[in-house]
Scaffold this active site. Sequence first.
Site, PDB file in Angstrom:
ATOM      1  N   TYR A  90      -5.470  -1.236  20.287  1.00 29.87           N
ATOM      2  CA  TYR A  90      -6.614  -2.033  19.828  1.00 29.87           C
ATOM      3  C   TYR A  90      -7.938  -1.408  20.259  1.00 29.87           C
ATOM      4  CZ  TYR A  90     -10.390  -5.292  19.838  1.00 29.87           C
ATOM      5  OH  TYR A  90     -11.644  -5.836  19.664  1.00 29.87           O
ATOM      6  N   ASP A 115      -7.755  -7.870  16.437  1.00 30.22           N
ATOM      7  CA  ASP A 115      -7.805  -8.761  17.594  1.00 30.22           C
ATOM      8  C   ASP A 115      -7.375 -10.153  17.140  1.00 30.22           C
ATOM      9  OD1 ASP A 115      -9.971  -9.806  16.223  1.00 30.22           O
ATOM     10  OD2 ASP A 115     -11.382  -9.625  17.887  1.00 30.22           O
ATOM     11  N   GLU A 123     -15.454  -3.753  24.978  1.00 27.26           N
ATOM     12  CA  GLU A 123     -14.122  -4.056  24.467  1.00 27.26           C
ATOM     13  C   GLU A 123     -13.130  -4.282  25.598  1.00 27.26           C
ATOM     14  OE1 GLU A 123     -13.221  -4.827  21.562  1.00 27.26           O
ATOM     15  OE2 GLU A 123     -15.060  -4.341  20.510  1.00 27.26           O
TER      16      GLU A 123
END
Length: 351
Positions: free
Chosen positions: A128, A146, A45
């Site tokens: 996030y 996202d 990520e």
Amino acid sequence: MAPVKIDAALLDWYDRHARDLPWRTGPAARKRGARPDPYRVWLSEVMLQQTTVATVTPRYQRFLELFPTVEALAAAPVEAVLAEWAGLGYYARARNLHKCARAVAGEHGGNFPQTEEGLRALPGIGAYTAAAIAAIAFDEPAVVMDGNIERVMARLFAVETPLPDAKPVLRGHAASLTPDKRPGDYAQALMDLGATICTPRNPACVLCPLRGGCAAQALGIQGDLPRKKKKAAKPTRFGTVFHITRQSDGAVLLVRRPDKGLLGGMLAFPASEWGEKADPEPPVRTDWQIASESVRHTFTHFHLEMDVWQGQVGDELASKLEESLYGRWTDDPAGEGLPTVFRKVLKVLED
């Protein structure tokens, strides 16, 4: 709102069409009882922020070979991490990656917190990333947002408010759909849908499992969404980079940039400040030659143009430079993990 059950339709599609990614534990493996490795989820990520899957995939695999566990990453010198990050951009991510690994290894016994709140408390992990790790690694029903998911939500609900103003509305819609069952697979399914079907241009609506519930598709405006505010033109900054060789052996001088600021902590050639006009201040007096071509590079918020100056110094002056600039000499600058903008210097000198 929708004549289809969003999560059921999406998960059924994902079970059949999930992308095979090296950091992912796919739906078939999950059904067999395999669990995602939080370290690998976190690493992927962070790497994928502002970087494409195609670029990240080989770099992720190499990174894992060098730092196979969070403990291995924590024990590595930050310089080694920065060098391996070269070319991926946004180098603050690499520094924060190292800080986070040290926190997980030193304060949490090598185990990542299993809640979104606990993950947010770690250095370098924002909203996030915390939501993505919580959902994918620990099946917490966190709301993952996202760019792909924002686009899907904008089209599903026909949200015409431009980004970034639409973000709170899109997040609210995403929260209303996030299921308690298989939230990690659901989040990854939305990512895959946006990456392969609900693409920015020419979405393949005929193949979309959610087309029966898509308000934008019903209105025929799916290709126009999400709307975005017109971006201001990026300014151009100018500077000078100094390629200095040692006369006795041809070694090249590299310096480490300050920890704070753009490209912080990275090895680079000596360079002037970047400003509205080129204001070269050579670090040493010598017979400078100016390359016929400049280096041009684009960062997130500005374009950069640097003139390339070449110079050579004797051993005595080379020692003084090394001390005054806290630099070091190398016979292989290309192998030192230089940021992309400074690798372009070598390309200019080769041409």
